[in-house]
Design an enzyme around this catalytic site. Structure first.
Site, PDB file in Angstrom:
ATOM      1  N   ASN A 180       0.816  -1.217   0.000  1.00  0.00           N
ATOM      2  CA  ASN A 180       0.000   0.000   0.000  1.00  0.00           C
ATOM      3  C   ASN A 180       0.847   1.263   0.000  1.00  0.00           C
ATOM      4  O   ASN A 180       0.491   2.273  -0.616  1.00  0.00           O
ATOM      5  CB  ASN A 180      -0.936   0.006   1.209  1.00  0.00           C
ATOM      6  CG  ASN A 180      -2.063  -1.010   1.058  1.00  0.00           C
ATOM      7  OD1 ASN A 180      -2.302  -1.532  -0.022  1.00  0.00           O
ATOM      8  ND2 ASN A 180      -2.737  -1.293   2.153  1.00  0.00           N
ATOM      9  N   THR A 228       1.909   1.787  -3.500  1.00  0.00           N
ATOM     10  CA  THR A 228       0.785   2.305  -4.281  1.00  0.00           C
ATOM     11  C   THR A 228       0.626   3.816  -4.087  1.00  0.00           C
ATOM     12  O   THR A 228       0.509   4.571  -5.060  1.00  0.00           O
ATOM     13  CB  THR A 228      -0.518   1.604  -3.868  1.00  0.00           C
ATOM     14  OG1 THR A 228      -0.389   0.195  -4.087  1.00  0.00           O
ATOM     15  CG2 THR A 228      -1.694   2.120  -4.693  1.00  0.00           C
ATOM     16  N   ASP A 239       3.534  -3.132  -6.352  1.00  0.00           N
ATOM     17  CA  ASP A 239       2.639  -3.320  -5.206  1.00  0.00           C
ATOM     18  C   ASP A 239       1.972  -4.684  -5.223  1.00  0.00           C
ATOM     19  O   ASP A 239       1.867  -5.354  -4.185  1.00  0.00           O
ATOM     20  CB  ASP A 239       1.605  -2.196  -5.113  1.00  0.00           C
ATOM     21  CG  ASP A 239       0.836  -1.984  -6.408  1.00  0.00           C
ATOM     22  OD1 ASP A 239       1.017  -2.774  -7.352  1.00  0.00           O
ATOM     23  OD2 ASP A 239       0.063  -1.014  -6.478  1.00  0.00           O
ATOM     24  N   ASP A 263      -5.042   4.256  -9.566  1.00  0.00           N
ATOM     25  CA  ASP A 263      -4.694   4.180 -10.992  1.00  0.00           C
ATOM     26  C   ASP A 263      -5.522   5.178 -11.787  1.00  0.00           C
ATOM     27  O   ASP A 263      -5.026   5.814 -12.721  1.00  0.00           O
ATOM     28  CB  ASP A 263      -4.937   2.768 -11.532  1.00  0.00           C
ATOM     29  CG  ASP A 263      -3.804   1.817 -11.209  1.00  0.00           C
ATOM     30  OD1 ASP A 263      -2.747   2.271 -10.735  1.00  0.00           O
ATOM     31  OD2 ASP A 263      -3.987   0.595 -11.420  1.00  0.00           O
TER      32      ASP A 263
END
Length: 207
Positions: A29, A32, A69, A91
């Site tokens: 995470n 990300t 990730d 994303d």
């Protein structure tokens, strides 16, 4: 298409980096979040400032590392619904930043007769492109598959990078405009492909 075919290659290339991050205690995470912040900053800073090649290269490097990730989550057995949701949601934020930066570039640096086409194409590519992953997610939520189409996320980003680099090395600004509208068209075709594919599956199930 690149999203599916490039995954084994990405796992091979970035596997050692993912294992290093695991040893350092860096979670999926965190990767990300950091990847999203860096890619958005890179796109929204360099492209509007007409540093097209620098922007594409740096943003591309960060986006490629976005594959980490998922690998980290699998290595640490921490894959979760939250991680998947977070990754997919961020994303979309990154994609919006990329196409917004191209639209801003068109406004600030595009030739007067081309700028509206660049801006319109970039906005259309970003908006229609955002429907592509939504169609797949919605299909999967009703028990269908929709992992098909010409222009998945990786395809759209690579094509955007190619036309941006081309303009960065001296191609006419029309290349950017045509490239953006082509991306919008391909995204629309991909959405249609997924709609028809899901409709066929539902018909076979009698729904």
């Amino acid at each position: 298409m690149l999203s599916r075919s490039g995954r084994p290659f990405a796992q091979l290339v970035f596997g050692p980096v993912a294992r290093l991050f695991v040893r350092l205690g860096i979670s999926a995470n965190i990767v990300t979040w950091v990847g999203t912040i860096l890619s958005c900053f890179s796109a929204l800073y360099f492209l509007p400032n007409n540093m097209l090649i620098t922007g594409v290269v740096l943003t591309g490097v960060v986006l490629v590392f976005d594959n980490l990730d998922g690998q980290i989550a699998r290595l640490t057995k921490t894959s979760s619904a939250w991680g998947s949701f977070l990754d997919s949601t961020l994303d979309r934020v990154t994609d919006a930043a990329v196409f917004a930066s191209i639209a801003i570039w068109g406004y600030l640096h595009g030739q007067a007769d081309v700028a509206p086409w660049v801006m319109g194409g970039a906005i259309a590519a970003g908006l229609i492109g955002s429907v592509v992953p939504y169609a797949r997610a919605k299909a999967e939520s009703i028990g269908c598959s929709a992992a098909i189409g010409f222009a998945e996320r990786a395809d759209r980003l690579v094509m955007a990078a190619i036309v941006t680099i081309a303009v960065g090395v001296g191609a006419p600004h029309w290349v950017m405009a045509i490239g953006m509208w082509a991306l919008a068209l391909l995204a629309a075709v991909t959405v249609l492909q997924r709609m028809l594919y899901v409709r066929q599956q539902l018909q076979e199930r009698g729904e």
